[in-house]
Scaffold this motif. Structure first.
Motif: not given
Length: 111
Positions: A17, A48-49, A60
């Motif tokens: 991630a 974040w992603k 997220e």
């Protein structure tokens, strides 16, 4: 490039991630106060992603607790924050297996 441009540029591979290490503190659900020493590696991060096709429980924006030294930071920078005060940021990659828990965040309602 600014923070958002870096987030848009990188996509984690399977089992990883894209995260932002978190070193601030504050009150979370139930009145628990979370703080962190700036002298030690982080144990909190914002996701974040996630990798394409990820179907687990993470999402997220989640605040997570991870093992110390789990994040490999690969980019950092400074941007003007509230009131023009410079804000330092970092982005890193973490193995999903190194994430120990999600921390529920309280919703803030703005009237």
């Amino acid at each position: 490039m600014n923070f958002q441009e870096h987030v848009a540029r990188y996509t984690p591979t399977e089992g990883k991630a894209l995260v932002e290490p978190w070193t601030s503190g504050g009150t979370i659900t139930g009145g628990l106060v979370a703080t962190h020493s700036r002298d030690l590696p982080t144990v909190y991060a914002f996701v974040w992603k996630l990798p394409p096709g990820y179907s687990g429980i993470l999402f997220e924006g989640a605040l997570v607790v991870h093992t110390r030294y789990a994040i490999e930071t690969f980019v950092s920078g400074n941007e003007p924050g509230p009131g023009g005060i410079p804000t330092t940021w970092q982005l890193g990659i973490i193995n999903l297996d190194d994430i120990e828990a999600m921390i529920p965040l309280e919703e803030v309602l703005i009237a």
